[in-house]
Design a protein around this motif. Structure first.
Motif, PDB file in Angstrom:
ATOM      1  N   UNK A  98       0.769  -1.160  -0.063  1.00 36.86           N
ATOM      2  CA  UNK A  98      -0.051   0.002   0.063  1.00 36.86           C
ATOM      3  C   UNK A  98       0.807   1.194   0.036  1.00 36.86           C
ATOM      4  N   UNK A  99       2.240   1.040   0.711  1.00 38.82           N
ATOM      5  CA  UNK A  99       2.866   2.282   0.793  1.00 38.82           C
ATOM      6  C   UNK A  99       3.573   2.580  -0.600  1.00 38.82           C
ATOM      7  N   UNK A 100       3.677   1.597  -1.530  1.00 38.34           N
ATOM      8  CA  UNK A 100       4.344   1.958  -2.743  1.00 38.34           C
ATOM      9  C   UNK A 100       5.226   0.847  -3.417  1.00 38.34           C
ATOM     10  N   UNK A 101       5.498  -0.255  -2.413  1.00 40.10           N
ATOM     11  CA  UNK A 101       6.339  -1.436  -2.976  1.00 40.10           C
ATOM     12  C   UNK A 101       5.907  -2.043  -4.051  1.00 40.10           C
ATOM     13  N   UNK A 102       6.814  -2.588  -4.874  1.00 39.22           N
ATOM     14  CA  UNK A 102       6.472  -2.937  -6.089  1.00 39.22           C
ATOM     15  C   UNK A 102       6.443  -4.789  -6.239  1.00 39.22           C
ATOM     16  N   UNK A 103       6.653  -5.208  -5.116  1.00 37.88           N
ATOM     17  CA  UNK A 103       6.449  -6.518  -4.737  1.00 37.88           C
ATOM     18  C   UNK A 103       7.014  -6.991  -3.687  1.00 37.88           C
ATOM     19  N   UNK A 104       7.460  -8.340  -3.351  1.00 33.19           N
ATOM     20  CA  UNK A 104       8.010  -8.861  -2.131  1.00 33.19           C
ATOM     21  C   UNK A 104       8.734 -10.385  -2.463  1.00 33.19           C
ATOM     22  N   UNK A 105       9.856 -10.372  -1.792  1.00 30.00           N
ATOM     23  CA  UNK A 105      10.406 -11.615  -1.858  1.00 30.00           C
ATOM     24  C   UNK A 105      10.433 -12.288  -0.385  1.00 30.00           C
ATOM     25  N   UNK A 106      10.390 -13.561  -0.307  1.00 30.17           N
ATOM     26  CA  UNK A 106      10.896 -14.402   0.899  1.00 30.17           C
ATOM     27  C   UNK A 106      12.406 -14.496   0.876  1.00 30.17           C
ATOM     28  N   UNK A 107      12.897 -14.079   2.460  1.00 25.42           N
ATOM     29  CA  UNK A 107      14.388 -13.900   2.391  1.00 25.42           C
ATOM     30  C   UNK A 107      15.050 -15.383   2.149  1.00 25.42           C
ATOM     31  N   UNK A 108      14.404 -16.577   1.748  1.00 20.08           N
ATOM     32  CA  UNK A 108      15.152 -17.675   1.438  1.00 20.08           C
ATOM     33  C   UNK A 108      15.105 -17.788   0.055  1.00 20.08           C
ATOM     34  N   UNK A 109      14.761 -16.779  -0.575  1.00 18.87           N
ATOM     35  CA  UNK A 109      14.577 -16.858  -2.164  1.00 18.87           C
ATOM     36  C   UNK A 109      15.965 -17.439  -2.855  1.00 18.87           C
ATOM     37  N   UNK A 110      15.780 -18.118  -3.630  1.00 16.33           N
ATOM     38  CA  UNK A 110      16.879 -18.633  -4.463  1.00 16.33           C
ATOM     39  C   UNK A 110      17.693 -17.604  -5.466  1.00 16.33           C
ATOM     40  N   UNK A 111      18.841 -17.775  -5.347  1.00 16.77           N
ATOM     41  CA  UNK A 111      19.561 -16.671  -5.902  1.00 16.77           C
ATOM     42  C   UNK A 111      18.998 -16.385  -7.491  1.00 16.77           C
ATOM     43  N   UNK A 112      18.898 -17.353  -8.315  1.00 16.22           N
ATOM     44  CA  UNK A 112      18.241 -17.050  -9.597  1.00 16.22           C
ATOM     45  C   UNK A 112      17.097 -16.302  -9.480  1.00 16.22           C
ATOM     46  N   UNK A 113      16.373 -16.453  -8.703  1.00 17.97           N
ATOM     47  CA  UNK A 113      14.867 -15.870  -8.597  1.00 17.97           C
ATOM     48  C   UNK A 113      15.450 -14.473  -7.901  1.00 17.97           C
ATOM     49  N   UNK A 114      16.066 -14.248  -7.216  1.00  9.83           N
ATOM     50  CA  UNK A 114      16.312 -12.801  -6.661  1.00  9.83           C
ATOM     51  C   UNK A 114      16.989 -12.195  -7.647  1.00  9.83           C
ATOM     52  N   UNK A 115      17.748 -12.575  -8.822  1.00  8.76           N
ATOM     53  CA  UNK A 115      18.349 -11.566  -9.760  1.00  8.76           C
ATOM     54  C   UNK A 115      17.258 -11.456 -10.476  1.00  8.76           C
ATOM     55  N   UNK A 116      16.378 -12.373 -11.074  1.00 12.17           N
ATOM     56  CA  UNK A 116      15.285 -12.181 -12.128  1.00 12.17           C
ATOM     57  C   UNK A 116      14.519 -11.091 -11.498  1.00 12.17           C
ATOM     58  N   UNK A 117      14.238 -11.170 -10.117  1.00 11.93           N
ATOM     59  CA  UNK A 117      13.181 -10.153  -9.285  1.00 11.93           C
ATOM     60  C   UNK A 117      13.700  -8.832  -9.649  1.00 11.93           C
ATOM     61  N   UNK A 118      14.906  -8.647  -9.334  1.00  9.59           N
ATOM     62  CA  UNK A 118      15.588  -7.178  -9.366  1.00  9.59           C
ATOM     63  C   UNK A 118      15.623  -6.634 -10.603  1.00  9.59           C
TER      64      UNK A 118
END
Length: 222
Positions: A98-118
Protein backbone atom coordinates in the motif's frame (compact mmCIF):
# COMPACT_ATOMS: atom_id res chain seq x y z
CA UNK A 1 30.20 1.66 -14.59
CA UNK A 2 27.94 0.89 -17.52
CA UNK A 3 25.27 3.48 -18.25
CA UNK A 4 22.55 0.82 -18.19
CA UNK A 5 23.81 -0.85 -15.00
CA UNK A 6 21.04 -1.55 -12.47
CA UNK A 7 21.87 0.28 -9.23
CA UNK A 8 20.66 -1.46 -6.08
CA UNK A 9 20.55 -0.39 -2.43
CA UNK A 10 20.17 -3.15 0.17
CA UNK A 11 18.46 -2.33 3.48
CA UNK A 12 18.51 -5.03 6.16
CA UNK A 13 19.41 -4.96 9.83
CA UNK A 14 21.33 -8.24 9.53
CA UNK A 15 24.85 -8.11 8.11
CA UNK A 16 24.60 -11.68 6.87
CA UNK A 17 21.63 -10.98 4.65
CA UNK A 18 23.05 -7.71 3.32
CA UNK A 19 26.36 -9.34 2.50
CA UNK A 20 24.78 -12.40 0.93
CA UNK A 21 22.43 -10.44 -1.30
CA UNK A 22 25.22 -8.05 -2.30
CA UNK A 23 27.51 -10.93 -3.27
CA UNK A 24 24.81 -12.55 -5.41
CA UNK A 25 23.84 -9.33 -7.20
CA UNK A 26 27.36 -8.03 -7.73
CA UNK A 27 28.26 -11.28 -9.50
CA UNK A 28 26.19 -10.11 -12.48
CA UNK A 29 27.58 -7.69 -15.04
CA UNK A 30 24.37 -5.65 -15.32
CA UNK A 31 23.81 -5.11 -11.57
CA UNK A 32 25.80 -3.21 -8.97
CA UNK A 33 25.09 -2.71 -5.27
CA UNK A 34 25.71 0.99 -4.66
CA UNK A 35 25.11 0.94 -0.92
CA UNK A 36 23.84 -0.83 2.18
CA UNK A 37 21.68 0.35 5.06
CA UNK A 38 21.14 -1.22 8.46
CA UNK A 39 17.77 0.38 9.24
CA UNK A 40 14.93 2.27 7.65
CA UNK A 41 16.21 5.74 8.43
CA UNK A 42 19.54 4.97 6.80
CA UNK A 43 17.72 3.40 3.84
CA UNK A 44 15.78 6.62 3.24
CA UNK A 45 18.87 8.80 3.50
CA UNK A 46 20.94 6.60 1.19
CA UNK A 47 18.12 6.24 -1.33
CA UNK A 48 17.97 10.03 -1.60
CA UNK A 49 21.76 10.35 -1.74
CA UNK A 50 22.64 7.46 -4.05
CA UNK A 51 19.58 7.47 -6.34
CA UNK A 52 19.41 3.69 -6.86
CA UNK A 53 17.06 2.13 -9.38
CA UNK A 54 15.82 -0.31 -6.77
CA UNK A 55 15.86 -0.77 -3.00
CA UNK A 56 15.79 -4.26 -1.50
CA UNK A 57 14.00 -3.43 1.75
CA UNK A 58 13.78 -5.66 4.80
CA UNK A 59 10.26 -5.28 6.11
CA UNK A 60 11.04 -5.66 9.81
CA UNK A 61 13.81 -3.44 11.13
CA UNK A 62 14.26 -1.60 14.44
CA UNK A 63 13.37 2.08 14.62
CA UNK A 64 12.05 3.12 11.22
CA UNK A 65 10.68 -0.12 9.81
CA UNK A 66 10.44 -1.18 6.19
CA UNK A 67 6.88 0.05 5.76
CA UNK A 68 7.64 3.63 6.77
CA UNK A 69 10.91 3.56 4.87
CA UNK A 70 9.14 2.28 1.74
CA UNK A 71 6.61 5.10 1.89
CA UNK A 72 9.36 7.72 2.22
CA UNK A 73 11.56 6.23 -0.50
CA UNK A 74 8.60 6.11 -2.89
CA UNK A 75 7.62 9.67 -1.98
CA UNK A 76 11.10 11.19 -2.24
CA UNK A 77 12.74 9.19 -5.04
CA UNK A 78 11.94 7.33 -8.24
CA UNK A 79 13.46 4.09 -6.93
CA UNK A 80 11.41 0.92 -7.02
CA UNK A 81 11.10 -0.96 -3.74
CA UNK A 82 11.16 -4.73 -3.41
CA UNK A 83 10.48 -5.79 0.17
CA UNK A 84 11.99 -8.80 1.90
CA UNK A 85 10.20 -10.86 4.52
CA UNK A 86 10.61 -14.11 6.41
CA UNK A 87 6.91 -14.93 6.13
CA UNK A 88 4.70 -15.40 3.09
CA UNK A 89 1.64 -14.00 4.89
CA UNK A 90 2.80 -10.88 6.71
CA UNK A 91 0.63 -7.84 7.38
CA UNK A 92 3.72 -5.66 7.15
CA UNK A 93 4.09 -6.74 3.52
CA UNK A 94 0.52 -5.70 2.83
CA UNK A 95 1.18 -2.28 4.32
CA UNK A 96 4.38 -1.97 2.30
CA UNK A 97 2.48 -2.72 -0.91
CA UNK A 98 0.00 0.00 0.00
CA UNK A 99 2.94 2.32 0.71
CA UNK A 100 4.33 1.87 -2.79
CA UNK A 101 6.38 -1.33 -2.88
CA UNK A 102 6.41 -3.08 -6.24
CA UNK A 103 6.39 -6.56 -4.76
CA UNK A 104 8.01 -8.80 -2.20
CA UNK A 105 10.32 -11.76 -1.84
CA UNK A 106 10.86 -14.30 0.91
CA UNK A 107 14.32 -14.06 2.43
CA UNK A 108 15.06 -17.66 1.53
CA UNK A 109 14.62 -16.83 -2.16
CA UNK A 110 16.80 -18.76 -4.58
CA UNK A 111 19.64 -16.69 -6.00
CA UNK A 112 18.40 -16.96 -9.60
CA UNK A 113 14.94 -15.81 -8.54
CA UNK A 114 16.45 -12.87 -6.64
CA UNK A 115 18.37 -11.69 -9.69
CA UNK A 116 15.36 -12.16 -11.95
CA UNK A 117 13.16 -10.20 -9.52
CA UNK A 118 15.61 -7.30 -9.31
CA UNK A 119 15.78 -7.03 -13.09
CA UNK A 120 12.02 -7.33 -13.45
CA UNK A 121 11.11 -4.69 -10.89
CA UNK A 122 13.89 -2.28 -11.87
CA UNK A 123 12.64 -2.61 -15.43
CA UNK A 124 9.26 -1.22 -14.46
CA UNK A 125 7.27 -4.37 -13.81
CA UNK A 126 5.72 -5.44 -10.52
CA UNK A 127 6.72 -8.63 -8.79
CA UNK A 128 3.26 -9.79 -7.90
CA UNK A 129 4.03 -13.48 -7.35
CA UNK A 130 0.34 -13.83 -8.25
CA UNK A 131 -0.84 -16.69 -6.08
CA UNK A 132 1.00 -15.71 -2.92
CA UNK A 133 0.39 -11.96 -3.21
CA UNK A 134 -3.29 -12.37 -3.94
CA UNK A 135 -3.60 -14.83 -1.07
CA UNK A 136 -1.98 -12.30 1.27
CA UNK A 137 -4.27 -9.48 0.18
CA UNK A 138 -7.36 -11.68 0.09
CA UNK A 139 -6.64 -12.92 3.61
CA UNK A 140 -6.31 -9.41 5.01
CA UNK A 141 -9.31 -8.06 3.11
CA UNK A 142 -11.28 -11.05 4.35
CA UNK A 143 -10.42 -10.00 7.90
CA UNK A 144 -12.07 -6.65 7.53
CA UNK A 145 -9.42 -4.60 5.78
CA UNK A 146 -11.59 -3.82 2.74
CA UNK A 147 -12.32 -0.15 1.98
CA UNK A 148 -15.63 -0.17 0.11
CA UNK A 149 -15.55 3.62 -0.30
CA UNK A 150 -12.87 3.13 -2.93
CA UNK A 151 -15.46 1.61 -5.25
CA UNK A 152 -16.68 5.12 -6.13
CA UNK A 153 -13.35 5.80 -7.81
CA UNK A 154 -14.01 2.99 -10.26
CA UNK A 155 -16.41 5.40 -11.97
CA UNK A 156 -13.31 7.25 -13.24
CA UNK A 157 -12.49 4.24 -15.42
CA UNK A 158 -14.02 3.14 -18.68
CA UNK A 159 -15.65 -0.28 -18.82
CA UNK A 160 -12.61 -1.69 -20.62
CA UNK A 161 -10.26 -0.22 -18.02
CA UNK A 162 -12.31 -1.83 -15.26
CA UNK A 163 -12.02 -5.16 -17.08
CA UNK A 164 -8.26 -4.62 -17.31
CA UNK A 165 -7.98 -3.82 -13.60
CA UNK A 166 -9.90 -6.98 -12.78
CA UNK A 167 -7.45 -9.01 -14.85
CA UNK A 168 -4.47 -7.28 -13.25
CA UNK A 169 -5.79 -8.24 -9.84
CA UNK A 170 -5.78 -11.86 -10.92
CA UNK A 171 -2.06 -11.60 -11.61
CA UNK A 172 -2.33 -11.90 -15.36
CA UNK A 173 0.34 -10.66 -17.75
CA UNK A 174 -0.32 -8.23 -20.59
CA UNK A 175 -0.34 -11.13 -23.05
CA UNK A 176 -2.87 -13.06 -20.97
CA UNK A 177 -5.07 -9.98 -20.57
CA UNK A 178 -4.93 -9.35 -24.31
CA UNK A 179 -6.07 -12.91 -24.99
CA UNK A 180 -8.86 -12.69 -22.41
CA UNK A 181 -10.19 -9.35 -23.64
CA UNK A 182 -9.47 -10.10 -27.31
CA UNK A 183 -7.37 -6.96 -27.86
CA UNK A 184 -3.73 -6.29 -28.73
CA UNK A 185 -0.99 -6.14 -26.11
CA UNK A 186 -0.42 -2.51 -27.10
CA UNK A 187 -4.05 -1.77 -26.22
CA UNK A 188 -3.62 -3.55 -22.88
CA UNK A 189 -0.55 -1.43 -22.10
CA UNK A 190 -2.60 1.68 -22.81
CA UNK A 191 -5.43 0.49 -20.57
CA UNK A 192 -2.98 -0.36 -17.76
CA UNK A 193 -1.35 3.07 -18.02
CA UNK A 194 -4.76 4.76 -17.92
CA UNK A 195 -5.83 2.73 -14.87
CA UNK A 196 -2.70 3.66 -12.93
CA UNK A 197 -2.91 7.33 -13.91
CA UNK A 198 -6.61 7.78 -13.19
CA UNK A 199 -6.44 6.02 -9.83
CA UNK A 200 -3.13 7.60 -8.83
CA UNK A 201 -1.42 4.23 -8.42
CA UNK A 202 2.34 3.70 -8.64
CA UNK A 203 2.31 0.36 -10.42
CA UNK A 204 0.56 -2.97 -10.92
CA UNK A 205 1.13 -4.06 -7.31
CA UNK A 206 -0.94 -1.13 -6.06
CA UNK A 207 -3.56 -1.97 -8.68
CA UNK A 208 -3.96 -5.41 -7.11
CA UNK A 209 -4.38 -3.89 -3.64
CA UNK A 210 -6.91 -1.35 -4.96
CA UNK A 211 -8.94 -4.00 -6.77
CA UNK A 212 -9.35 -6.05 -3.60
CA UNK A 213 -9.90 -3.14 -1.22
CA UNK A 214 -12.52 -1.59 -3.48
CA UNK A 215 -14.41 -4.86 -3.77
CA UNK A 216 -13.92 -5.13 -7.52
CA UNK A 217 -12.27 -8.49 -6.93
CA UNK A 218 -13.21 -10.57 -3.90
CA UNK A 219 -11.29 -13.36 -2.14
CA UNK A 220 -11.84 -16.60 -4.00
CA UNK A 221 -12.09 -15.09 -7.48
CA UNK A 222 -10.11 -17.18 -9.93
Amino acid sequence: MKADMLRVLIADDQDLFRGGFAMILNAHDDITVVGEAADGAEAIAKAVELEPDLVLMDIRMPGVDGVEATAEVCRRTTAKVLVLTMYDVDEYVYEALRAGASGFLLKDVRRDDLVRAVRQVAGGESLLAPSITRRLIADLVGRGRARPGLSRRLAELTEREVDTLRQLAKGRSNAEIAAELVVSEHTVKTHVSNVLTKLGLRDRAQAVVFAYESGLVVPGDA
